[in-house]
Motif scaffolding. Structure first.
Motif, short mmCIF file in Angstrom:
data_model
loop_
_atom_site.label_atom_id
_atom_site.label_comp_id
_atom_site.label_asym_id
_atom_site.label_seq_id
_atom_site.Cartn_x
_atom_site.Cartn_y
_atom_site.Cartn_z
N ASN A 2 96.78 40.72 -112.13
CA ASN A 2 97.05 42.03 -111.53
C ASN A 2 96.66 42.05 -110.07
O ASN A 2 95.65 41.50 -109.67
N GLY A 4 96.82 44.83 -106.49
CA GLY A 4 97.08 46.22 -106.13
C GLY A 4 95.85 46.87 -105.53
O GLY A 4 94.77 46.27 -105.50
N ASP A 51 98.08 52.05 -105.50
CA ASP A 51 98.88 51.63 -106.65
C ASP A 51 98.43 52.33 -107.93
O ASP A 51 99.20 52.43 -108.88
N GLN A 122 100.45 47.77 -113.87
CA GLN A 122 101.73 47.18 -114.29
C GLN A 122 102.86 48.21 -114.20
O GLN A 122 103.96 47.93 -113.73
N GLN A 125 103.95 48.63 -110.82
CA GLN A 125 104.77 47.49 -110.40
C GLN A 125 106.21 47.63 -110.92
O GLN A 125 107.16 47.41 -110.19
N ARG A 128 108.01 50.21 -109.03
CA ARG A 128 108.42 49.70 -107.71
C ARG A 128 109.69 48.85 -107.85
O ARG A 128 110.60 48.96 -107.05
#
Ligand code: ADP
Length: 390
Positions: A2, A4, A51, A122, A125, A128
Motif C-alpha cells: 500500500n 498513499g 488518500d 485500495q 486507488q 483513481r
C-alpha cells in the motif's frame, strides 16, 4: 504494497503518536500526517488531497461527523474512516449514513485498524483508476465528436459543391438546348404547365432532341429539389381524373397494354397535379422500359384509410431485394438492369424525382418487387391536405 498519504485526526495525543508508528511498521509506503482537531484537519484538507482520512468522532469544537460532511463535499473521492467509543452505535450508524467508508470502535484493535485502512487506500486507488479511465473515455469521446464534426463539415462542403455543380450543369445545358432549338427553328418544348400533360412525352417515341430535353429537365428538377427550390402548386384535385388523363395521354403515345383499375371513384386530394402526373409518368415509363414488350401494366387507384394509393404494376424481371433500399436515390441505377422495351435508359433520376415529389406532398413511394415476379411501385398520398392550396 500500500502507498498513499493518510491524515489522522484525533484529540488524543497518545493515539496520534501510536497509530502513525504502527502504520509505518506495517505499511512502509504509507505517509501519515496528523491533526489534533477537526479545524486543523480542515485547514490541511484545503491544502492537500489525502488518500484516506481516519478521524475520531468525538472531539471538542467541530466533531468527526462535521469533518466527514466537509470532506464529502470537497473531496468525495477520499474515503473517511471514523473512530468512536464502545456502545455508541447510533453515532456509528450516523457516520455510515453520512458517507463514512468504515468505522472502528475504540479502544482500537491494531489488526482491524490496519485492515480497514488498507481497504480504504485500495478503494481510493480503484476510484483513481476509474477516474482515469473515465477521463480517457471522455477524451476519446471528444476526439470522436471532433472527427464527426470535421467529416460532417467536409461532407456538407462537398455536398454544397455538388449541388452548385448540378445547378450549373442544368442551367448551362438548358441555355445550350434553347440555342440549338432556336437554330433548328423548333419551338420551345415547355416545362410542365398547369395540367402537366406536356410531361406525357416519355411514352411517345422520342426524337433525340426531345430525349435530350427530358434529361435536362430531370437534371434541373433534381437540382431544384437538392437546393430546396422546387415549389409545389397545390390545388384540390380529382385523383381519378388526374390518373385517367395521364394514362390516356400515355396510351395515345405508346399504344401499349395497360389496365386501369379504379377501386374508389371519389378520391380527391390537395396535390400539385403537374408534379403528381410527372411522378406517375415516371413510374409508367419505368414499368414500360423494364418489362418485356407488350407485357401488361396495370395501374390501380384505391383508398386505404386516409390515404390514396396509386400503384403501377408490371410483369418485368423485378428488382433484387438487396437493391431495393437504394431505389429512389439520386442517379441510382440497378447494376446490370437493362431497358427491355421502348425508350432508352435515363440518368437514374426518374424514381428519385417521383419519390421526392410524393414526399413533398407528405406521402411516400413504396416498392414491392421480387426477381421474376414483376414490380409494383405505389405512390401513397394523404387525402388530408398535406400541402398548401393555391
Ligand atoms: P432510369 O433513368 O435509369 O430509368 P429511374 O430512377 O427511373 O432511372 O430508375 C432507377 C433504376 O431502378 C433503373 O435504372 C432500374 O434499374 C430500376 N427500375 C426502376 N423501375 C423499375 C421496374 N419497374 N422494374 C425493374 N427495375 C426498375
Amino acid at each position: 504494497m500500500n502507498t498513499g498519504q493518510v491524515l489522522l485526526v484525533d484529540d488524543d495525543p497518545t493515539l496520534l503518536q501510536a497509530l502513525p508508528h504502527a502504520i509505518s511498521l506495517r505499511m512502509s509506503g504509507v505517509e501519515v500526517e496528523t491533526a489534533d482537531s477537526a479545524q486543523v484537519a480542515l485547514a490541511m484538507i484545503q491544502q492537500h488531497a489525502y488518500d484516506a482520512i481516519v478521524s475520531d468522532i468525538k472531539m471538542p469544537g467541530m466533531d468527526g461527523l462535521d469533518l466527514l460532511a466537509t470532506v464529502q463535499k470537497q473531496h468525495p473521492e477520499t474515503p473517511v474512516v471514523l473512530m468512536t467509543g464502545h456502545g455508541e452505535h447510533d453515532i456509528a450508524i450516523r457516520a455510515l449514513r453520512g458517507g463514512a467508508y468504515d468505522y472502528l470502535l475504540k479502544p482500537i484493535d491494531r489488526d482491524d485498524f490496519m485492515a480497514s485502512l488498507q481497504r480504504a487506500l485500495q478503494t481510493r486507488q480503484f476510484r483513481r483508476q476509474i477516474e482515469e479511465q473515465q477521463r480517457a473515455l471522455e477524451r476519446y469521446a471528444l476526439s470522436l465528436q471532433r472527427l464527426v464534426e470535421q467529416r460532417t463539415a467536409e461532407l456538407r462542403a462537398s455536398n454544397a459543391a455538388k449541388d452548385a455543380m448540378l445547378s450549373m450543369i442544368a442551367h448551362e445545358l438548358t441555355s445550350a438546348l434553347t440555342g440549338v432549338k432556336g437554330m433548328m427553328g423548333v419551338s420551345n418544348l415547355q416545362r410542365p404547365s398547369s395540367n402537366g400533360m406536356e410531361q406525357v412525352r416519355q411514352g411517345v417515341v422520342e426524337s433525340p432532341l426531345q430525349r435530350l430535353e427530358r434529361l435536362i429537365h430531370d437534371l434541373q428538377d433534381a437540382s431544384f429539389i437538392q437546393t430546396n427550390r422546387l415549389a409545389l402548386h397545390c390545388t384540390r384535385s380529382d385523383l381519378v381524373e388526374l390518373c385517367r388523363s395521364v394514362l390516356d395521354a400515355y396510351l395515345a403515345g405508346t399504344g401499349g397494354a395497360l389496365v386501369f383499375e379504379i377501386l374508389d371513384n371519389h378520391l380527391q386530394a390537395v396535390v400539385d397535379p403537374v408534379r403528381i402526373s410527372q411522378a406517375l409518368l415516371n413510374l409508367l415509363a419505368n414499368a414500360r422500359k423494364y418489362s418485356p414488350e407488350g407485357s401488361p401494366i396495370s395501374v390501380t387507384l384505391q383508398r386505404r384509410g386516409r390515404e390514396a394509393i396509386i400503384s403501377v404494376r408490371d410483369q418485368g424481371p423485378g428488382i433484387p431485394e438487396e437493391q431495393l433500399p437504394h431505389i429512389g436515390e439520386p442517379f441510382y441505377r440497378v447494376p446490370g438492369s437493362g431497358v427491355l422495351s421502348g425508350a432508352s435508359a435515363g440518368l437514374g433520376l426518374g424514381l428519385y424525382l417521383a419519390r421526392t415529389m410524393v414526399e413533398q406532398h407528405g406521402g411516400r413511394l413504396e416498392v414491392q418487387s421480387q426477381p421474376g415476379n414483376g414490380s409494383t411501385f405505389s405512390m401513397v398520398l394523404s387525402l388530408e391536405a398535406a400541402c398548401a392550396e393555391h
